[in-house]
Scaffold this motif. Structure first.
Motif, PDB file in Angstrom:
ATOM      1  N   ASN A 242      48.649  28.300  28.232  1.00 18.58           N
ATOM      2  CA  ASN A 242      49.375  29.721  28.683  1.00 18.58           C
ATOM      3  C   ASN A 242      50.443  29.433  29.710  1.00 18.58           C
ATOM      4  O   ASN A 242      51.441  29.988  29.867  1.00 18.58           O
ATOM      5  CB  ASN A 242      48.237  30.700  29.306  1.00 18.58           C
ATOM      6  CG  ASN A 242      47.674  31.464  28.451  1.00 18.58           C
ATOM      7  OD1 ASN A 242      48.062  31.730  27.449  1.00 18.58           O
ATOM      8  ND2 ASN A 242      46.362  31.866  28.620  1.00 18.58           N
ATOM      9  N   ASN A 246      54.464  29.912  28.922  1.00 20.29           N
ATOM     10  CA  ASN A 246      55.129  31.002  29.771  1.00 20.29           C
ATOM     11  C   ASN A 246      56.485  30.325  30.255  1.00 20.29           C
ATOM     12  O   ASN A 246      57.545  30.949  30.257  1.00 20.29           O
ATOM     13  CB  ASN A 246      54.167  31.414  31.006  1.00 20.29           C
ATOM     14  CG  ASN A 246      53.011  32.334  30.483  1.00 20.29           C
ATOM     15  OD1 ASN A 246      53.339  33.030  29.643  1.00 20.29           O
ATOM     16  ND2 ASN A 246      51.933  32.319  31.235  1.00 20.29           N
TER      17      ASN A 246
ATOM     18  N   VAL B 165      44.616  34.546  34.055  1.00 20.01           N
ATOM     19  CA  VAL B 165      44.658  33.361  32.955  1.00 20.01           C
ATOM     20  C   VAL B 165      45.723  33.457  31.997  1.00 20.01           C
ATOM     21  O   VAL B 165      46.308  32.479  32.009  1.00 20.01           O
ATOM     22  CB  VAL B 165      43.386  33.771  31.938  1.00 20.01           C
ATOM     23  CG1 VAL B 165      43.193  32.543  30.980  1.00 20.01           C
ATOM     24  CG2 VAL B 165      41.927  33.596  32.779  1.00 20.01           C
ATOM     25  N   THR B 166      46.239  34.649  31.384  1.00 19.99           N
ATOM     26  CA  THR B 166      47.370  34.960  30.550  1.00 19.99           C
ATOM     27  C   THR B 166      48.564  34.281  31.190  1.00 19.99           C
ATOM     28  O   THR B 166      49.379  33.605  30.401  1.00 19.99           O
ATOM     29  CB  THR B 166      47.549  36.291  30.313  1.00 19.99           C
ATOM     30  OG1 THR B 166      46.173  36.719  29.689  1.00 19.99           O
ATOM     31  CG2 THR B 166      48.396  36.465  29.204  1.00 19.99           C
ATOM     32  N   TRP B 167      48.733  34.282  32.417  1.00 21.80           N
ATOM     33  CA  TRP B 167      49.994  33.785  32.950  1.00 21.80           C
ATOM     34  C   TRP B 167      49.915  32.355  33.537  1.00 21.80           C
ATOM     35  O   TRP B 167      50.847  31.918  34.223  1.00 21.80           O
ATOM     36  CB  TRP B 167      50.476  34.868  33.894  1.00 21.80           C
ATOM     37  CG  TRP B 167      50.901  35.935  33.465  1.00 21.80           C
ATOM     38  CD1 TRP B 167      50.349  37.257  33.230  1.00 21.80           C
ATOM     39  CD2 TRP B 167      52.427  36.160  32.732  1.00 21.80           C
ATOM     40  NE1 TRP B 167      50.969  37.955  32.570  1.00 21.80           N
ATOM     41  CE2 TRP B 167      52.178  37.527  32.334  1.00 21.80           C
ATOM     42  CE3 TRP B 167      53.219  35.288  32.690  1.00 21.80           C
ATOM     43  CZ2 TRP B 167      53.325  37.994  31.634  1.00 21.80           C
ATOM     44  CZ3 TRP B 167      54.516  36.056  31.965  1.00 21.80           C
ATOM     45  CH2 TRP B 167      54.423  37.331  31.626  1.00 21.80           C
ATOM     46  N   GLY B 168      48.792  31.770  33.111  1.00 20.24           N
ATOM     47  CA  GLY B 168      48.500  30.374  33.520  1.00 20.24           C
ATOM     48  C   GLY B 168      48.284  30.074  34.853  1.00 20.24           C
ATOM     49  O   GLY B 168      48.701  29.090  35.614  1.00 20.24           O
ATOM     50  N   ILE B 169      47.666  31.091  35.672  1.00 20.03           N
ATOM     51  CA  ILE B 169      47.547  30.666  37.117  1.00 20.03           C
ATOM     52  C   ILE B 169      46.502  30.385  37.361  1.00 20.03           C
ATOM     53  O   ILE B 169      46.084  29.432  38.282  1.00 20.03           O
ATOM     54  CB  ILE B 169      47.856  32.128  38.009  1.00 20.03           C
ATOM     55  CG1 ILE B 169      49.353  32.803  37.654  1.00 20.03           C
ATOM     56  CG2 ILE B 169      47.280  32.129  39.540  1.00 20.03           C
ATOM     57  CD1 ILE B 169      49.659  34.232  37.944  1.00 20.03           C
ATOM     58  N   THR B 170      45.346  30.948  36.974  1.00 11.54           N
ATOM     59  CA  THR B 170      43.987  30.182  37.127  1.00 11.54           C
ATOM     60  C   THR B 170      43.621  29.457  35.716  1.00 11.54           C
ATOM     61  O   THR B 170      43.524  29.990  34.768  1.00 11.54           O
ATOM     62  CB  THR B 170      42.696  31.281  37.244  1.00 11.54           C
ATOM     63  OG1 THR B 170      42.973  32.377  36.148  1.00 11.54           O
ATOM     64  CG2 THR B 170      42.937  31.968  38.519  1.00 11.54           C
ATOM     65  N   ILE B 171      43.469  28.018  35.879  1.00  9.64           N
ATOM     66  CA  ILE B 171      43.322  27.217  34.969  1.00  9.64           C
ATOM     67  C   ILE B 171      41.938  26.607  34.759  1.00  9.64           C
ATOM     68  O   ILE B 171      41.223  26.892  33.746  1.00  9.64           O
ATOM     69  CB  ILE B 171      44.217  26.103  34.597  1.00  9.64           C
ATOM     70  CG1 ILE B 171      45.637  26.749  34.277  1.00  9.64           C
ATOM     71  CG2 ILE B 171      43.939  25.065  33.670  1.00  9.64           C
ATOM     72  CD1 ILE B 171      46.893  25.747  34.282  1.00  9.64           C
ATOM     73  N   GLN B 176      38.581  30.085  37.677  1.00 12.05           N
ATOM     74  CA  GLN B 176      38.360  31.133  36.876  1.00 12.05           C
ATOM     75  C   GLN B 176      37.158  31.830  37.526  1.00 12.05           C
ATOM     76  O   GLN B 176      36.770  33.420  37.322  1.00 12.05           O
ATOM     77  CB  GLN B 176      38.239  31.069  35.447  1.00 12.05           C
ATOM     78  CG  GLN B 176      39.687  30.655  34.808  1.00 12.05           C
ATOM     79  CD  GLN B 176      39.483  30.276  33.472  1.00 12.05           C
ATOM     80  OE1 GLN B 176      38.529  30.287  32.636  1.00 12.05           O
ATOM     81  NE2 GLN B 176      40.754  29.721  32.975  1.00 12.05           N
TER      82      GLN B 176
END
Lengths: 260, 202
Positions: A242, A246, B165-171, B176
């Protein structure tokens, strides 16, 4: 030997097996009861049924069809739904299963016959996301860049994927109403993008992931990581991808002078 | 829809759920909370919101368009999943299902709520403490509003988790897990704020 030990009541194993004659025929369940042997797995039980194809009522029936290969949980071919859980039948030990043992095919895939499914869509997805490292050329390019040992060890975990299809069966977003390719091919993109030579084409794989049916369709139910028999960190891969997609999206949208 | 645009629609859907719709939700619940300080306080606050310059544009571009894009695209997403809680009864799978269920319920609630307040205001009604008091005097509507607010705050808080999660902040699984607790806290706090405001009208 005393009489009591030889005259023990005969133990049996009961099965309820999904039967379907071909792609379009109506499925039904058939019950089987086979003699118990110690240390059986589901495959050896299916072999017993094949050897002596009579159902529980004593009627002669067609042998149950299933797929198998390595018998040591590395090829992924023998996946089926056992008592509701998608897993490999080679490592499903009869002694650890509640009876009657219910065997069904992974119906997320087209059912070829009985427990046999057609997993071609997974291999098509691997092609779609370019899950390989292009090294062909007109002359020898020599060895590629070295891979740090720590990263190699980490990437090895991702490389354990055997395209078995269990994660697709577990995913609520992989179904006939959606064209989501599922978790397995997504994680493969992370594997090939982590490789020092593979990274030279990482934008191509990321752009493929951003196509229809790609990464965007993940709904974060996280069933895949629970179901994966190889313990691959699928949801971590998805979240990492993701982030990568992005960034790739911003590069594509706002333009960038470097492609990779 | 054009081919290969799904990824961008999904990203837009995720973004709009938090910015601006989620931010607006927080602001709305906080303004409602003036009701706990009495009718006068609430009416003053509502009056300030009503009197914002360029109000109709703010409403269209910060509320209606993002909200209904998020809602209608979300319904499409909800109905393309096949839920399997019996095979996978895990916490995250239940959250996945609840996110879709509360999304649909919140759409029904919010649409009814807009009809009952903003549309009525456009038709000449006055939106004030008395209006809400009259609506919530009906026990059925009181229950519907409480369920609606809790459904909305849940959908927002859990949506914030998947936004991260979608924006790749918590991987990592650890990050999470921490964001699960953090968003659970947001759910509880916003629910208390929302329910306290509702009960102030009763």
């Amino acid at each position: 030997m005393t009489a009591s030990s030889t005259m023990t009541e005969e133990k049996t194993i009961r099965f309820e097996i999904y039967r379907q004659d071909d792609l379009d025929s109506t499925p039904y369940f058939e019950e089987f009861e086979i003699p118990y042997r110690a240390n059986m797995n589901v495959i050896s039980a299916l072999m017993e049924i094949r050897r002596n194809p009579f159902n529980k009522k004593g009627e002669k029936t067609t042998p149950v069809a299933w797929d198998m290969g390595c018998l040591e949980e590395v090829c992924g071919a023998c996946s089926m739904v056992i008592n509701g859980t998608p897993r490999q039948s080679c490592t499903a030990l009869v002694d650890q299963l509640e009876q009657p043992i219910r065997l069904e095919p992974m119906k997320t895939f087209p059912v070829v016959r009985d427990l046999m499914v057609d997993r071609s869509r997974m291999f098509d997805s691997l092609k779609k996301v370019k899950a390989w490292i292009p090294i062909d050329g007109t002359y020898d390019l020599g060895p590629g860049p070295r891979m740090p040992e720590k990263r190699r060890q980490w990437a090895y975990e991702l490389s354990k994927c055997m395209t078995c299809g269990v994660c697709l069966e577990a995913c609520p977003n992989v179904n006939s109403k959606s064209n989501f390719i599922g978790p397995a091919p997504l994680s493969q993109v992370r594997l090939f993008n982590a490789h020092p030579t593979g990274a030279m084409n990482k934008n191509e794989r990321l752009n493929a992931l951003m196509g229809d049916g790609g990464l965007g369709d993940c709904g974060n139910s996280q069933n895949c990581v629970q179901a994966c028999p190889k313990g691959i960190p699928l949801t971590t891969s998805i979240a990492a991808l993701n982030r990568d997609t992005n960034l790739q999206m911003f590069r594509n949208f706002f333009g960038s002078d470097s492609e990779v | 829809m054009a081919k290969d645009r799904e990824f961008y629609w999904r990203r837009l859907h995720s973004l709009l759920g938090v910015i601006p719709v989620g931010i607006f939700l927080i602001q709305h619940l906080i303004v409602n909370h003036y009701a706990t300080r009495g009718p006068e306080s609430f009416n003053n606050a509502a009056h300030v919101m009503e009197g914002l310059p360029f109000r109709i544009f703010l409403e269209i571009f910060i509320i209606f368009l993002p909200l209904y894009f998020h809602a209608l695209y979300g319904v499409y997403i909800a109905f393309t999943s096949r839920n399997n809680p019996r095979q996978f009864g895990t916490f995250r799978n239940w959250m996945f299902i609840l996110q879709r269920a509360t999304g649909v319920f919140t759409l029904i609630f919010v649409t009814w709520h807009i009809w009952e307040t903003r549309i009525q205001a456009a038709l000449g009604a006055t939106v004030d403490f008395n209006m809400m008091e009259a609506i919530l005097a009906d026990p059925f509507m009181l229950a519907f509003y409480i369920a609606g607010v809790v459904s909305t705050t849940f959908h927002f808080a859990n949506g914030l988790w998947s936004f991260l999660v979608t924006w790749g902040i918590t991987i990592s699984p650890r990050s999470q897990r921490i964001s699960t607790y953090a968003t659970l806290g947001i759910f509880v706090v916003l629910s208390i704020i929302g329910i306290r405001a509702i009960l102030a009208f009763v």
